[in-house]
Design a protein around this motif. Structure first.
Motif, short mmCIF file in Angstrom:
data_model
loop_
_atom_site.label_atom_id
_atom_site.label_comp_id
_atom_site.label_asym_id
_atom_site.label_seq_id
_atom_site.Cartn_x
_atom_site.Cartn_y
_atom_site.Cartn_z
N LEU A 89 42.45 41.94 30.56
CA LEU A 89 40.75 42.42 31.25
C LEU A 89 40.27 40.84 32.56
O LEU A 89 40.59 41.48 33.38
N GLN A 90 41.98 39.95 32.26
CA GLN A 90 42.16 38.94 33.53
C GLN A 90 42.90 39.23 34.91
O GLN A 90 42.05 39.48 36.10
N GLY A 91 43.63 40.66 34.95
CA GLY A 91 44.48 40.84 35.78
C GLY A 91 43.09 42.19 35.92
O GLY A 91 43.44 42.21 37.91
N ALA A 92 42.27 43.14 35.82
CA ALA A 92 42.15 43.70 36.12
C ALA A 92 41.10 43.22 37.54
O ALA A 92 40.42 43.05 38.73
N VAL A 93 39.95 42.56 36.77
CA VAL A 93 39.04 41.66 36.83
C VAL A 93 39.27 40.85 38.40
O VAL A 93 38.78 41.28 40.25
N GLU A 94 40.23 40.03 38.22
CA GLU A 94 41.09 39.00 39.60
C GLU A 94 41.87 40.80 40.51
O GLU A 94 41.15 39.85 42.34
N THR A 95 42.31 41.18 40.50
CA THR A 95 42.25 42.97 41.21
C THR A 95 40.87 42.74 42.30
O THR A 95 41.03 42.72 43.44
N LEU A 96 40.51 43.28 41.61
CA LEU A 96 39.23 43.47 42.34
C LEU A 96 38.32 42.53 43.52
O LEU A 96 38.09 42.87 43.86
N ILE A 97 38.75 41.23 43.01
CA ILE A 97 37.97 40.08 43.61
C ILE A 97 39.33 40.11 44.50
O ILE A 97 38.76 40.07 45.73
N GLU A 98 40.15 40.37 44.80
CA GLU A 98 40.93 39.83 45.85
C GLU A 98 40.84 41.22 46.75
O GLU A 98 41.08 40.92 47.76
N GLU A 99 40.84 42.23 46.41
CA GLU A 99 40.78 43.40 47.55
C GLU A 99 39.44 43.91 47.78
O GLU A 99 39.22 44.92 48.24
N VAL A 103 31.57 43.83 38.06
CA VAL A 103 32.81 42.60 38.21
C VAL A 103 32.19 41.75 39.40
O VAL A 103 32.00 40.77 39.57
N TYR A 104 31.65 42.57 41.20
CA TYR A 104 31.39 42.43 42.55
C TYR A 104 29.61 41.31 41.93
O TYR A 104 30.40 40.19 42.48
N GLN A 105 28.34 41.43 41.48
CA GLN A 105 27.52 40.83 41.10
C GLN A 105 27.76 39.75 40.63
O GLN A 105 27.54 38.50 41.10
N ARG A 106 28.79 39.50 39.36
CA ARG A 106 29.16 38.48 38.66
C ARG A 106 30.53 37.57 38.88
O ARG A 106 29.71 36.77 38.59
N GLU A 107 30.82 38.45 39.62
CA GLU A 107 31.98 37.44 40.61
C GLU A 107 31.63 36.47 41.72
O GLU A 107 32.46 35.45 41.52
N ILE A 108 31.29 37.30 42.56
CA ILE A 108 31.14 37.20 44.27
C ILE A 108 30.53 37.07 44.61
O ILE A 108 30.02 36.75 45.78
N SER A 109 29.10 37.88 44.30
CA SER A 109 27.72 38.38 45.14
C SER A 109 27.61 36.87 45.37
O SER A 109 27.42 36.02 44.76
N ILE A 142 21.59 37.66 33.47
CA ILE A 142 20.54 39.02 33.21
C ILE A 142 22.02 39.89 32.72
O ILE A 142 21.58 41.30 31.94
N THR A 143 23.06 39.44 32.98
CA THR A 143 24.31 40.12 32.37
C THR A 143 24.99 39.94 31.77
O THR A 143 25.73 39.50 31.38
N GLN A 144 25.44 41.32 30.42
CA GLN A 144 26.93 41.15 29.89
C GLN A 144 28.33 40.85 30.61
O GLN A 144 28.70 41.47 31.71
N PRO A 145 29.08 39.75 30.89
CA PRO A 145 30.71 39.69 30.51
C PRO A 145 31.27 40.77 30.62
O PRO A 145 30.92 42.08 29.58
N VAL A 146 31.71 41.55 31.69
CA VAL A 146 32.86 42.30 31.56
C VAL A 146 34.02 42.37 30.70
O VAL A 146 34.35 41.31 30.66
N LYS A 147 34.28 44.00 29.66
CA LYS A 147 35.41 43.64 28.41
C LYS A 147 36.08 44.85 28.65
O LYS A 147 36.31 45.65 30.09
N LEU A 148 37.31 44.92 28.36
CA LEU A 148 38.27 45.32 28.60
C LEU A 148 37.97 46.85 27.80
O LEU A 148 38.38 47.98 29.12
N SER A 149 37.32 46.87 27.11
CA SER A 149 36.43 48.42 26.51
C SER A 149 35.71 48.99 28.19
O SER A 149 35.97 50.11 27.69
N ASP A 150 35.00 48.36 29.02
CA ASP A 150 34.50 48.39 29.96
C ASP A 150 35.65 49.41 30.89
O ASP A 150 35.34 50.51 31.24
#
Length: 470
Positions: free
Chosen positions: A47-57, A102-108, A117-125
């Protein structure tokens, strides 16, 4: 039926028909799921890798696209998967919901609010999004063309595929081929040795010279795994055409593979690893033109590679249909007529996203083909449904088969007796659809069609007259 030259019509085939090629390759594809690697990291790390990848890109373009959707629904009218099924979850705008979270919660700019107002992103997502990112998006770009906000959904999907790589959620078929290409540098076992054996077969059985590993050449040509392990007719046709034109050309055993499963899976490091040897080989032989084989995704893998400084490369990149079209327009291709009505299917990557529409049609004009266009053609052409690796995915079978019925309808409405394609993935998907639906249309590869229609007795004169690429 087409009217080919006498030699091609009467000679005993060296390689199997494409129908046989498809059947053999389908068997190999079926075994890929068993070969796929299993996850090696903890769920937390994935999960951490997926989120960090989106932030980086995520750069300015991606941020604007993620902020801009007005939910007008125009993209649904353009998506073959939505139109084929009518299922709301396949609407292109919905494929970005997880990325947007991910964008809204991490870098917007309003991330503080979105975290309230939103739940943390999970691997199941990410697991739930897998079908939307791989099975139901061929990255054809048709939705981008009609989006009033100019959102490039295909590019956003590609970033999501990169996140899926980090989350170890790549579909098993793509994961198996990604692993093979990453560890062994082969695809379906195609290797420099396979290339040499194929070249020897063409030389011995067809009497056609294939200049392998020349020290210097004006044109460097790529091949693909489909040619080397299944359909030798592609390389044979390429050699016939290049020799007919009198082109100073070569194919290099250390940089020949068009297929790039880094691009298809979302693995940026593999994407670069596969491209670097090709660029190095082209520079070594001092090529002026690099001709990309009939492999649709290889076009963006090389032509629009973000890891290449394309403006600084000392050679021009062309897709096979572009190269043939330029030769046809210059009057260098001397071809016998093609009988019967034919239509042309524009590969999404070279057509809508690349703009190469006139060149393949110039080739058909050079053989006096009676070209009839489909109702939706050129930039409006419907995707065949098998691009971006989807042809390989068992889980995507229903979506792929249903969306292909749009192509059947389009071709039938054109009145064409046969279809010409210039992409191996499109051709495989057309062959699959033809067999499953008992469709009566013939499907031709552009490069093989040209080779079958060469006026053989003019080849020597052409070579002497030109001696180089026009």
């Amino acid at each position: 039926m087409s009217t080919a030259n006498t030699t091609a019509a009467t000679a005993t085939p060296i390689f199997p028909s494409f129908e046989q090629v498809y059947q053999g390759l389908a068997g190999q594809i079926g075994m890929l799921r068993e070969m796929a690697p299993q996850p090696t990291k903890s769920d937390e790390k994935r999960l951490q890798g997926a989120v960090e990848t989106l932030i980086e890109e995520t750069n300015a373009d991606e941020a604007v696209w993620l902020e801009s959707c007005i939910h007008c629904g125009q993209c649904t009218n353009a998506c073959h998967y939505f139109q084929a099924t009518g299922e709301a979850k396949y609407a292109p705008m919905r494929k970005m919901d997880l990325y947007r979270r991910v964008y809204q919660r991490e870098i917007s700019p309003m991330r503080w609010w979105h975290r309230l107002i939103t739940q943390p992103v999970k691997l199941s997502d990410f697991e739930q999004a897998k079908e939307l990112i791989y099975d139901s998006c061929s990255e054809c770009g048709r939705c981008t063309m009609v989006c009033p906000m100019g959102i490039d959904t295909a590019s956003l999907v590609h970033h999501m595929r990169s996140a899926m790589v980090a989350a170890e959620l790549v579909p098993p078929e793509l994961a198996a081929l990604r692993m093979e290409q990453k560890q062994m540098g082969t695809v379906f076992g195609s290797s420099p040795d396979s290339l040499r054996k194929m070249v020897e077969t063409i030389r011995e059985k067809a009497g056609i010279e294939v200049p392998l590993d020349k020290e210097q050449a004006e044109v460097m040509v790529l091949s693909s795994a489909v040619d080397l392990v299944a359909n030798g007719n592609g390389l044979l046709a390429t050699a016939k055409i290049m020799n007919h034109l009198g082109v100073d050309w070569t194919i290099c055993s250390d940089g020949f593979e068009s297929a790039n499963f880094g691009l298809l899976s979302g693995d940026m490091s593999l994407w670069k690893k596969q491209v670097d040897p090709i660029i190095a080989a082209a520079q070594r032989v001092q090529a002026k033109i690099l001709v990309i084989a009939e492999c649709g995704h290889a076009y963006p893998a090389l032509r629009w590679n973000p890891m290449l400084s394309s403006g600084g490369l000392p050679f021009e990149m062309m897709y096979m249909s572009e190269f043939l079209g330029k030769q046809a327009k210059a009057g260098n291709l001397h071809l016998t007529p093609f009988d019967g009505k034919v239509t042309f299917h524009d590969p999404c990557k070279t057509g809508r996203r690349g703009g190469a529409f006139d060149e393949p049609r110039a080739v058909l004009a050079a053989m006096d083909a009676d070209l009839v266009e489909m109702p939706a053609n050129k930039e409006y052409n419907w995707c065949c449904g098998g691009g971006a690796g989807i042809f390989l995915l068992e889980d995507a079978t229903r979506l792929r088969d249903e969306s292909f019925k749009i192509k059947i309808r389009e071709v039938n409405e054109s009145g064409a007796e046969s279809v010409v394609v210039s992409c191996a993935s499109c051709r495989l998907n057309f062959e699959s659809g033809r067999q499953k639906n008992h469709w009566d249309k013939q499907v031709h590869s552009l490069v093989e069609l040209v080779a079958d229609h060469l006026i053989e007795d003019e080849s020597t004169a052409n070579a002497q007259a030109r001696g180089a690429v026009a």
